[in-house]
Design an enzyme around this catalytic site. Structure first.
Site, PDB file in Angstrom:
ATOM      1  N   SER A  37     -37.411 -11.078 -16.764  1.00  0.00           N
ATOM      2  CA  SER A  37     -35.949 -11.037 -16.751  1.00  0.00           C
ATOM      3  C   SER A  37     -35.480  -9.742 -16.105  1.00  0.00           C
ATOM      4  O   SER A  37     -36.159  -8.716 -16.190  1.00  0.00           O
ATOM      5  CB  SER A  37     -35.398 -11.108 -18.185  1.00  0.00           C
ATOM      6  OG  SER A  37     -33.994 -10.898 -18.198  1.00  0.00           O
TER       7      SER A  37
ATOM      8  N   TYR B 148     -35.150  -7.142 -26.655  1.00  0.00           N
ATOM      9  CA  TYR B 148     -35.504  -8.141 -25.648  1.00  0.00           C
ATOM     10  C   TYR B 148     -35.935  -7.490 -24.332  1.00  0.00           C
ATOM     11  O   TYR B 148     -36.986  -7.822 -23.777  1.00  0.00           O
ATOM     12  CB  TYR B 148     -34.299  -9.051 -25.416  1.00  0.00           C
ATOM     13  CG  TYR B 148     -34.455 -10.095 -24.337  1.00  0.00           C
ATOM     14  CD1 TYR B 148     -35.222 -11.237 -24.559  1.00  0.00           C
ATOM     15  CD2 TYR B 148     -33.805  -9.962 -23.108  1.00  0.00           C
ATOM     16  CE1 TYR B 148     -35.341 -12.217 -23.581  1.00  0.00           C
ATOM     17  CE2 TYR B 148     -33.911 -10.927 -22.136  1.00  0.00           C
ATOM     18  CZ  TYR B 148     -34.684 -12.050 -22.369  1.00  0.00           C
ATOM     19  OH  TYR B 148     -34.797 -13.013 -21.396  1.00  0.00           O
TER      20      TYR B 148
ATOM     21  N   LYS C 134     -39.498  -7.813 -21.839  1.00  0.00           N
ATOM     22  CA  LYS C 134     -39.484  -8.349 -20.488  1.00  0.00           C
ATOM     23  C   LYS C 134     -40.026  -7.339 -19.473  1.00  0.00           C
ATOM     24  O   LYS C 134     -40.703  -7.702 -18.513  1.00  0.00           O
ATOM     25  CB  LYS C 134     -38.074  -8.814 -20.115  1.00  0.00           C
ATOM     26  CG  LYS C 134     -37.620 -10.042 -20.895  1.00  0.00           C
ATOM     27  CD  LYS C 134     -38.559 -11.223 -20.637  1.00  0.00           C
ATOM     28  CE  LYS C 134     -38.067 -12.506 -21.279  1.00  0.00           C
ATOM     29  NZ  LYS C 134     -38.885 -13.681 -20.927  1.00  0.00           N
TER      30      LYS C 134
END
Length: 259
Positions: free
Chosen positions: A149, A162, A166
């Site tokens: 991401s 998060y 990633k």
């Protein structure tokens, strides 16, 4: 001309969103077999059944494997059942990811741990298990593709758990490219921008934020899962046979839009 003729493709999180779009694009591009991982609750079970019916109507065989990617045994089962059904794995799309949006200062430790376990640990587990199988397939090798991401490159107030997973996934694939190249195994990552999927459905219900994210892009719209499927299939194909250790940003220009 098909891009992935007769390929056996393993996709985690295949029941919806990016995973589902990738499955359908691989079918369109000539794949002959799909190993479809799904979580295994009622919703994803129904989704994967629908997907299997759709691909099998197009003449493509599939096997569906449920399980929590945070559990190493799930990855072992995916490879075991996939190889039992098809004899080999040519492509892995490691797609599973969660992002329970949370403020940093009040984030429960459990949220951090679960996000890391699913996103990073789960990616490591499946990449390692599939790589062990692909090594046995020398000189054929294979293609490993992880869905990372742009959140691994940028900051987000509610993504302090998060984004780091990633960033680590992108780096994991770079290191795997170095470690596995001698076996004919390529390893790359795709970094989506804001794609309209279940992972951010609630977040994008805020009309102000949705409009802001659209305006950040240069294309003038949010991404859809099919926008990611194309680059994934390219990386799996022989057109990308000299591409390894790469990180492809697919975000409609959001990352470069400084102004």
């Amino acid at each position: 001309m098909s891009l992935t003729p007769n390929k056996i493709v393993c996709i985690t999180g295949a029941s919806r969103g990016i995973g589902r779009a990738c499955a359908l694009e691989f079918v369109k591009q000539g794949a002959s077999g799909l190993i479809l991982h799904y979580f295994g609750d009622d919703a994803t079970t129904e989704e994967v059944r629908t997907l299997q019916k759709e691909v099998e109507e197009k003449g493509v065989r599939s096997v569906a494997v449920p399980g929590d990617m945070a559990d190493l045994q799930t990855s072992k089962k995916i490879v075991e059942l996939g190889v039992k059904e098809f004899g080999r794995i040519d492509v892995l799309v490691s797609n599973v990811g969660i992002c329970p949006f949370s403020d940093f200062l009040t984030m429960p430790l459990e949220t951090w741990e679960r996000t890391r376990q699913v996103n990073l640990d789960g990616t490591f587990y499946i990449v390692q298990e599939v790589s062990i199988q692909m090594k046995k397939q020398v000189p054929q090798g294979g293609s490993l593709i992880a869905i990372s991401s742009i959140s691994g490159l940028l900051g987000g107030a509610q993504q302090c758990h998060y984004g780091p997973t990633k960033a680590a996934i992108t780096n994991l694939m770079q290191n795997c490219a170095v470690a596995l190249g001698k076996y004919g195994i390529r390893a790359n990552s795709v970094l989506p921008g804001t794609i309209a999927t279940d992972i951010n459905k609630e977040d994008l219900k805020d009309a102000t934020k949705r409009d802001y994210m659209i305006n950040r892009t240069l294309i003038g719209r949010l991404g859809v899962p099919e926008d990611i499927a194309g680059p994934v299939v390219f990386l799996a194909s022989d057109l990308a046979r000299y591409v390894t250790g790469a990180s492809i940003i697919v975000d409609g220009g959001l990352f470069v839009n400084f102004q």
